[in-house]
Design an enzyme around this catalytic site. Structure first.
Site, PDB file in Angstrom:
ATOM      1  CB  CYS A 237      -0.075  16.945 -21.986  1.00 25.49           C
ATOM      2  SG  CYS A 237       1.469  16.829 -20.820  1.00 25.49           S
TER       3      CYS A 237
ATOM      4  CG  HIS B 138      -3.007   2.565  -1.942  1.00 23.24           C
ATOM      5  ND1 HIS B 138      -3.116   2.464  -0.560  1.00 23.24           N
ATOM      6  CD2 HIS B 138      -4.182   2.090  -2.255  1.00 23.24           C
ATOM      7  CE1 HIS B 138      -4.202   1.773  -0.113  1.00 23.24           C
ATOM      8  NE2 HIS B 138      -5.037   1.555  -1.194  1.00 23.24           N
TER       9      HIS B 138
ATOM     10  CD  GLN C  43      -2.554  -1.237   2.839  1.00 25.74           C
ATOM     11  OE1 GLN C  43      -3.343  -0.684   3.066  1.00 25.74           O
ATOM     12  NE2 GLN C  43      -1.827  -2.181   3.369  1.00 25.74           N
TER      13      GLN C  43
ATOM     14  CB  ALA D 297       7.787  -5.568  10.567  1.00 24.50           C
TER      15      ALA D 297
ATOM     16  CB  VAL E 110       3.161   6.050  -2.708  1.00 25.56           C
ATOM     17  CG1 VAL E 110       1.525   5.482  -2.506  1.00 25.56           C
ATOM     18  CG2 VAL E 110       3.210   6.963  -1.484  1.00 25.56           C
TER      19      VAL E 110
ATOM     20  N   GLY F 201       2.581  -4.925   8.923  1.00 31.47           N
ATOM     21  CA  GLY F 201       2.683  -3.481   9.033  1.00 31.47           C
ATOM     22  C   GLY F 201       1.644  -2.774   8.575  1.00 31.47           C
TER      23      GLY F 201
ATOM     24  CB  CYS G 100       3.247  19.733 -17.014  1.00 29.18           C
ATOM     25  SG  CYS G 100       3.785  18.744 -18.703  1.00 29.18           S
TER      26      CYS G 100
ATOM     27  CB  SER H  52      -4.290  -0.386  10.489  1.00 30.63           C
ATOM     28  OG  SER H  52      -4.687   0.492   9.176  1.00 30.63           O
TER      29      SER H  52
ATOM     30  CG  ASN I 248       0.424  -4.397  13.049  1.00 31.96           C
ATOM     31  OD1 ASN I 248       0.586  -3.646  13.958  1.00 31.96           O
ATOM     32  ND2 ASN I 248      -0.162  -4.270  12.091  1.00 31.96           N
TER      33      ASN I 248
HETATM   34  P1  OAD Z   1      -1.551   2.574   9.130  1.00 34.07           P
HETATM   35  O1  OAD Z   1      -1.015   3.804   9.466  1.00 34.07           O
HETATM   36  O2  OAD Z   1      -3.151   2.546   8.953  1.00 34.07           O
HETATM   37  O3  OAD Z   1      -1.259   1.235   9.956  1.00 34.07           O
HETATM   38  C1  OAD Z   1       0.192   1.110  10.112  1.00 34.07           C
HETATM   39  C2  OAD Z   1       0.539  -0.197  10.784  1.00 34.07           C
HETATM   40  O4  OAD Z   1       1.746  -0.476  11.208  1.00 34.07           O
HETATM   41  C3  OAD Z   1      -0.467  -0.095  12.200  1.00 34.07           C
HETATM   42  O5  OAD Z   1      -1.199  -1.276  12.492  1.00 34.07           O
HETATM   43  C4  OAD Z   1       0.939  -0.399  13.371  1.00 34.07           C
HETATM   44  O6  OAD Z   1       0.632  -1.140  14.372  1.00 34.07           O
HETATM   45  C5  OAD Z   1       1.925  -0.841  12.435  1.00 34.07           C
HETATM   46  N1  OAD Z   1       3.138  -0.746  12.732  1.00 34.07           N
HETATM   47  C6  OAD Z   1       3.883   0.490  12.933  1.00 34.07           C
HETATM   48  N2  OAD Z   1       5.007   0.196  13.175  1.00 34.07           N
HETATM   49  C7  OAD Z   1       5.483  -0.999  12.954  1.00 34.07           C
HETATM   50  C8  OAD Z   1       6.615  -1.683  13.360  1.00 34.07           C
HETATM   51  N3  OAD Z   1       7.959  -0.964  13.355  1.00 34.07           N
HETATM   52  N4  OAD Z   1       6.663  -2.948  13.057  1.00 34.07           N
HETATM   53  C9  OAD Z   1       5.245  -3.682  12.788  1.00 34.07           C
HETATM   54  N5  OAD Z   1       4.328  -2.790  12.773  1.00 34.07           N
HETATM   55  C10 OAD Z   1       4.145  -1.711  13.000  1.00 34.07           C
HETATM   56  O7  OAD Z   1      -1.195   2.293   7.595  1.00 34.07           O
HETATM   57  P2  OAD Z   1      -1.647   1.660   6.315  1.00 34.07           P
HETATM   58  O8  OAD Z   1      -2.345   0.246   6.955  1.00 34.07           O
HETATM   59  O9  OAD Z   1      -0.416   1.056   5.462  1.00 34.07           O
HETATM   60  O10 OAD Z   1      -4.009   4.908   1.658  1.00 34.07           O
HETATM   61  O11 OAD Z   1      -2.546   2.288   5.852  1.00 34.07           O
HETATM   62  C11 OAD Z   1      -3.459   1.946   4.765  1.00 34.07           C
HETATM   63  C12 OAD Z   1      -3.738   3.098   3.684  1.00 34.07           C
HETATM   64  O12 OAD Z   1      -4.385   4.123   4.530  1.00 34.07           O
HETATM   65  C13 OAD Z   1      -2.426   3.833   2.925  1.00 34.07           C
HETATM   66  O13 OAD Z   1      -2.167   3.092   2.007  1.00 34.07           O
HETATM   67  C14 OAD Z   1      -3.098   5.132   2.602  1.00 34.07           C
HETATM   68  C15 OAD Z   1      -3.968   5.534   4.197  1.00 34.07           C
HETATM   69  O14 OAD Z   1      -4.883   6.458   4.209  1.00 34.07           O
HETATM   70  C16 OAD Z   1      -4.311   5.845   0.680  1.00 34.07           C
HETATM   71  O15 OAD Z   1      -3.868   7.089   1.035  1.00 34.07           O
HETATM   72  C17 OAD Z   1      -5.139   5.548  -0.247  1.00 34.07           C
END
Ligand code: OAD
Length: 252
Positions: free
Chosen positions: A132, A121, A103, A234, A105, A189, A150, A191, A215
């Site tokens: 363009c 994403h 997920q 992680a 970028v 890693g 651009c 949520s 996680n």
């Molecule tokens: P989140 O910020 O929602 O979740 C991060 C997860 O990583 C949490 O569950 C933490 O407990 C865990 N975490 C943090 N540090 C860690 C570590 N050192 N070891 C293991 N786990 C750890 O991020 P995403 O789930 O990636 O979308 O969020 C999903 C999407 O929400 C993103 O792609 C973005 C956002 O809005 C868009 O922008 C479309």
């Protein structure tokens, strides 16, 4: 307790013919990139509907660039892979991991050496011209005036998925195919609350795969979908897992 689970995961990786990993912001935290949710997360500082929704961007691109994207541009220009990325690259190198669905970028899985990365994403590495359609590497984009433009005069936007936008169709299709085909899905890693990506582990599970979560804390997957969860950093866990696996050559 993790020692036992690390051995269990090592055995599951050895037994699996097709393993995919789904990653989220938690794998990049050690690289200095803040997560979205939880303590210190981006959505503590910003309302995502104001800075990460496509309607907000189209209404006022300069504001979204100023509030969020400028900072991302500076940050992502200088980050390096961390131990989680390195651990996953080692798993691929040793022949235990086929594909990373991320997920994120930030391009850090590719920088660490993973060769098959699905950017669910999109990617911040490229900017797209709204007029363009030209793609421009982010490193070449000047932020002296906002929004950046651009050479044709059109406004640039990152090639990322904003809220309210479709997932790139190829990434969507391949990810769901892999979820159905894999024997083991590692979920690291994330949520696991943003759809449609959060449904991939459930799809994997329903078609017979094992689902293993890594996680720092429990997620909605922990009780309902994961066969088991390893709670902790992680990078540390993946390092230990990779260290316990001898190379087996590329079987995937
Ligand atoms: P989140 O910020 O929602 O979740 C991060 C997860 O990583 C949490 O569950 C933490 O407990 C865990 N975490 C943090 N540090 C860690 C570590 N050192 N070891 C293991 N786990 C750890 O991020 P995403 O789930 O990636 O979308 O969020 C999903 C999407 O929400 C993103 O792609 C973005 C956002 O809005 C868009 O922008 C479309």
């Amino acid at each position: 307790m993790n020692e036992e689970l690390i051995s269990r995961l090592t055995e599951d990786l050895k037994a699996s013919r097709l393993t995919v990993v789904l990653t989220g912001a938690g794998v990049s935290v050690e690289s200095g990139i803040p997560p979205f949710r939880g303590k210190g997360g981006l959505w503590e500082r910003f309302d995502p509907m104001e800075v990460a929704h496509i309607d907000a961007f189209m209404r006022n691109p300069a504001r979204v660039w100023d509030l969020l994207l400028r900072e991302m541009h500076h940050l992502l220009n200088r980050v390096r892979p961390g131990t989680s990325h390195q651990g996953l690259a080692r798993l691929e190198e040793a022949g235990y991991l086929s594909t990373v669905i991320t997920q994120n970028v930030d391009g850090l899985h590719q920088a660490a050496g993973n060769t098959d990365v699905i950017e669910f994403h999109g990617s911040f590495a490229r900017q797209l011209c709204l007029d363009c359609g030209k793609q421009i590497p982010t490193t070449l984009v000047s932020l002296e005036t906002l929004p950046p433009r651009c050479s044709c005069g059109g406004i640039l936007r990152p090639d990322c998925v904003f809220f309210g936008e479709m997932i790139p169709p190829q990434a969507l299709e391949r990810s769901f195919q892999l979820a159905e085909a894999c024997n083991l899905m590692l979920v690291v890693g994330t949520s696991a609350v943003v759809q449609p990506v959060a449904s991939l582990p459930g799809v994997a599970k329903s078609t017979g795969a094992k689902v293993v979560e890594i996680n720092q804390e429990p997620t909605p997957l922990s009780a309902r979908v994961a066969d088991y969860s390893l709670f902790g950093e992680a990078g540390k866990i993946l390092g230990q897992v990779a260290a316990g696996l001898p190379p087996r050559g590329r079987r995937h």
